[in-house]
Design an enzyme around this catalytic site. Structure first.
Site, PDB file in Angstrom:
ATOM      1  N   GLU A   1       5.250  -1.537   2.575  1.00 46.46           N
ATOM      2  CA  GLU A   1       4.189  -1.202   1.602  1.00 46.46           C
ATOM      3  C   GLU A   1       2.904  -1.196   2.393  1.00 46.46           C
ATOM      4  OE1 GLU A   1       1.101  -1.259  -0.294  1.00 46.46           O
ATOM      5  OE2 GLU A   1       1.581  -3.254  -1.065  1.00 46.46           O
ATOM      6  N   LEU A   2       2.346   0.010   2.575  1.00 43.29           N
ATOM      7  CA  LEU A   2       1.252   0.193   3.515  1.00 43.29           C
ATOM      8  C   LEU A   2      -0.032   0.563   2.788  1.00 43.29           C
ATOM      9  CD1 LEU A   2       3.408   2.069   6.181  1.00 43.29           C
ATOM     10  CD2 LEU A   2       3.043  -0.390   5.903  1.00 43.29           C
TER      11      LEU A   2
ATOM     12  N   LYS B   1       6.487 -14.937   7.444  1.00 36.00           N
ATOM     13  CA  LYS B   1       5.340 -14.945   8.358  1.00 36.00           C
ATOM     14  C   LYS B   1       4.127 -14.434   7.596  1.00 36.00           C
ATOM     15  CE  LYS B   1       2.529 -12.974  11.633  1.00 36.00           C
ATOM     16  NZ  LYS B   1       1.168 -12.667  11.155  1.00 36.00           N
TER      17      LYS B   1
ATOM     18  N   TRP C   1      -3.120 -10.785   3.868  1.00 34.50           N
ATOM     19  CA  TRP C   1      -4.043 -11.808   3.375  1.00 34.50           C
ATOM     20  C   TRP C   1      -4.647 -11.486   2.014  1.00 34.50           C
ATOM     21  CZ3 TRP C   1      -8.267  -9.067   2.403  1.00 34.50           C
ATOM     22  CH2 TRP C   1      -8.530  -7.936   3.191  1.00 34.50           C
ATOM     23  N   ASN C   2      -4.553 -10.251   1.534  1.00 33.70           N
ATOM     24  CA  ASN C   2      -5.403  -9.895   0.386  1.00 33.70           C
ATOM     25  C   ASN C   2      -4.921 -10.476  -0.950  1.00 33.70           C
ATOM     26  OD1 ASN C   2      -3.241  -8.049   0.583  1.00 33.70           O
ATOM     27  ND2 ASN C   2      -4.371  -6.446  -0.483  1.00 33.70           N
TER      28      ASN C   2
ATOM     29  N   GLY D   1       1.177  -4.289   4.619  1.00 33.48           N
ATOM     30  CA  GLY D   1       0.073  -4.329   5.563  1.00 33.48           C
ATOM     31  C   GLY D   1      -0.432  -2.940   5.888  1.00 33.48           C
ATOM     32  N   SER D   2      -1.022  -2.820   7.049  1.00 36.37           N
ATOM     33  CA  SER D   2      -1.652  -1.571   7.469  1.00 36.37           C
ATOM     34  C   SER D   2      -0.611  -0.566   7.955  1.00 36.37           C
ATOM     35  CB  SER D   2      -2.642  -1.852   8.595  1.00 36.37           C
ATOM     36  OG  SER D   2      -1.951  -2.291   9.764  1.00 36.37           O
TER      37      SER D   2
ATOM     38  N   CYS E   1      -4.438  -2.558  -2.062  1.00 37.64           N
ATOM     39  CA  CYS E   1      -3.837  -1.319  -1.571  1.00 37.64           C
ATOM     40  C   CYS E   1      -3.936  -0.205  -2.603  1.00 37.64           C
ATOM     41  CB  CYS E   1      -2.371  -1.568  -1.200  1.00 37.64           C
ATOM     42  SG  CYS E   1      -2.143  -2.788   0.092  1.00 37.64           S
TER      43      CYS E   1
END
Length: 461
Positions: A233-234, A159, A135-136, A211-212, A267
Site C-alpha cells: 500500500e503505497l 518492523k 509512521w502516519n 509506505g512510499s 495516503c
C-alpha cells in the site's frame, strides 16, 4: 548538523531526540524466526474460536488504553491527541471486527462440482509474515495487517517506522497482555539489512508494506526475488471531484476538514481537488479563508483552526521545497506553504491553484496540509484529469445529481471510489489501490483473503 537516524523518539514540536532504542543485534534474526516458526505452528493448530477470543482481548485493550496510546503518538509524530484517540478506537474496532467475522471468512467454501465427490476451498495460514509499517497512523496500520492474519493463524514479525518505537512497544505490550503467545507477534527494531535478511529467509512466507513508492519498489523487488507473497500500500494523490454544490463554501469546508485530517499526512487524503468552473472561485476563496485562520499549536489543542507539527522537521522542509518549486514553475500559492518553526515541524497550511501538467506538483504526492485545486469545465474533463495520474488509491465525486456522480465515480481508475463522501471507511470496508499505489487489499472480507493458502480440497465419491 547530521540528521538523526535509528529507532528514536524525536519530538516534532522541537526536533529534539528524547529517547533512543537499539536495533536488533546481528544474529538475532535467526533466533527470532526460529521462535516465530514454532509458535506459528502451535497457534495455527488452535481452533479459530480460541484465536478469536484472544484477538477480541486485543481489541478491548486498545479501547481501554486509548488515552495513553494517543499521548505516545502525539510525542512521536505530532498527531493531535483527539485524532490519536480516534485512531486507537478504530484499531479496536478492526480487531473486534475480525474476531467476530474471522471464523466465517475462514470457513470452508463448498464448490459445486460436476464430477461427483466433494470439493471445497479451505483457508489455511501461510506461516510467518513480515510487516513493515509507516509512521502516519502508528496503530491503525498495524491493526489492519495484524488482525486478520492473527485470526488466520499466521504469525507476525512487525518492523515499525524508526520514529515510532514507543507506539510499537505499546502494541507489543497489548499483544502480550491479551494472551497472544510469545513468538506469534514480535516487534523488531530491525535495520534495512536485517529486513532484507528476514525476506530472504525461507521461514518468512510473505511481507506487507505500507509506505512510499521507493520503499515499495525495494520491498517488492526483494519479495519477488525470493518468491514471497507481498501486499503493498503505497502513495496516493486522490482526486476529489466537486461537480456542483448548492453551497460552494460548505463544500469547501468539508474538503478542507478532510485535507487537514492528520495534517494531510494520509495516503488517501484529497490531494487533488477538481472543481467545476462555476463554483471554483467561491470554493477557493473559502479554502483561503480557512487556511488564513489556521494558527500553530500543540497536539493537545482541540481547536480545529490549530495546526500541529508534521511528523518531522525533514518532512516539513521537503514539503516546503515542493510548494516553492510549484510557485517558481508558475502555480499560485494563495496562502501558507512554509515552515513556521525555527526548529520544529509546523507547516503553514497552503492553498494552490494554477498547477498544470508541465509542473512537478502535477505528478507529485504532497504529503501534508496543502490543498491543490484544479478548475474544470465539465464532468468529462474532471474525469480525464482525475485519471491522469500514476496513482490509483482512492477518489471521490460530489454532485447534487447522484446518478451523475455515480457515473463519473464508476470510471475512476482507483481502488476505492466514493460518491458524495470523502471516503467510505470502517473495519468492514476494504482498503487498497491500483497503479503505483500498490496492490492487495486490507480490511473487510478481502483483508482476510491475502496471506492465505486457498487450498482446493477434493474428496472423490
Amino acid at each position: 548538523m547530521s540528521t538523526p537516524t535509528g529507532y528514536r523518539v524525536q519530538d516534532p514540536s522541537t526536533d529534539q531526540v528524547v529517547e533512543t532504542f537499539p536495533a536488533l543485534a546481528d544474529g538475532e534474526v535467526d533466533q527470532l524466526l526460529a521462535a516465530a516458526e514454532t509458535a506459528q505452528r502451535a497457534w495455527a493448530a488452535r481452533p479459530i474460536e480460541e484465536r478469536a477470543t484472544i484477538v477480541q482481548k486485543v481489541a478491548d485493550l486498545f479501547e481501554e488504553r486509548k488515552d495513553e496510546l494517543a499521548q505516545i503518538i502525539a510525542t512521536e509524530m505530532g498527531k493531535r491527541v483527539t485524532e490519536g484517540v480516534e485512531e486507537a478506537e478504530f484499531s479496536s474496532a478492526i480487531f473486534g471486527y475480525f474476531a467476530d467475522k474471522g471464523p466465517t471468512f475462514a470457513a470452508d467454501r463448498p464448490i459445486e462440482t460436476f464430477e461427483g465427490g466433494r470439493a471445497m476451498i479451505r483457508h489455511l495460514p501461510l506461516g510467518v509474515l513480515l510487516g513493515v509499517m509507516p509512521w502516519n497512523f502508528p496503530y491503525y496500520q498495524i491493526a489492519r495487517f495484524a488482525a486478520p492474519n492473527l485470526m488466520l493463524g499466521n504469525a507476525i514479525v512487525l518492523k515499525h517506522a524508526e520514529i515510532c518505537p514507543r507506539s510499537a512497544l505499546a502494541v507489543q505490550q497489548i499483544m502480550d497482555d491479551a494472551g497472544v503467545p510469545a513468538g506469534v507477534y514480535t516487534n523488531v527494531f530491525a535495520t534495512h539489512d536485517q529486513i532484507a535478511e528476514f525476506i530472504a529467509d525461507p521461514r518468512v512466507a510473505g511481507v506487507s508494506l505500507t509506505g512510499s513508492e521507493r520503499a515499495g519498489s525495494v520491498i517488492g523487488a526483494l519479495a519477488g526475488q525470493h518468491l514471497k507473497k507481498a501486499v503493498l500500500e503505497l502513495g496516493g494523490s486522490d482526486p476529489y471531484i466537486v461537480l456542483d454544490a448548492e453551497d460552494p463554501a460548505e463544500a469547501a469546508r468539508t474538503a478542507w476538514a478532510t485535507r487537514m485530517y492528520n495534517m494531510g499526512q494520509a495516503c488517501n487524503s484529497n490531494k487533488r481537488m477538481i472543481v467545476s468552473a462555476d463554483i471554483h472561485d467561491a470554493f477557493v476563496a473559502e479554502l483561503v479563508s480557512l487556511a488564513e485562520a489556521m494558527k500553530p499549536g500543540e497536539a493537545a489543542d482541540e481547536d480545529p483552526t490549530v495546526f500541529t507539527p508534521l511528523s518531522s522537521r525533514g518532512a516539513a522542509e521537503g514539503l516546503g521545497e515542493q510548494v516553492e518549486r510549484a510557485r517558481q514553475q508558475g502555480a499560485t500559492v494563495h496562502v501558507g506553504g512554509t515552515v513556521t518553526d525555527e526548529a520544529g515541524a509546523r507547516f503553514a497550511p497552503a492553498v494552490i491553484t494554477g498547477v498544470t501538467s508541465e509542473m512537478d506538483a502535477y505528478r507529485e504526492e504532497l504529503f501534508g496540509p496543502v490543498a491543490v485545486v484544479y478548475k474544470v469545465e465539465s464532468a468529462d474533463e474532471a474525469l480525464a484529469l482525475a485519471n491522469d495520474s500514476q496513482y490509483g488509491l482512492g477518489g471521490a465525486v460530489f454532485s447534487q445529481d447522484e446518478a451523475q456522480a455515480e457515473r463519473v465515480a464508476r470510471q475512476l481508475e482507483v481502488g476505492m471510489a466514493n460518491v458524495n463522501t470523502p471516503a467510505g471507511e470502517g473495519a468492514e470496508i476494504p482498503f487498497g489501490g491500483v497503479k503505483r499505489s500498490g496492490f492487495g487489499r486490507e480490511l473487510g472480507p478481502l483483508g482476510m483473503d491475502e496471506f492465505v493458502n486457498k487450498q482446493m480440497f477434493y474428496v472423490q465419491d
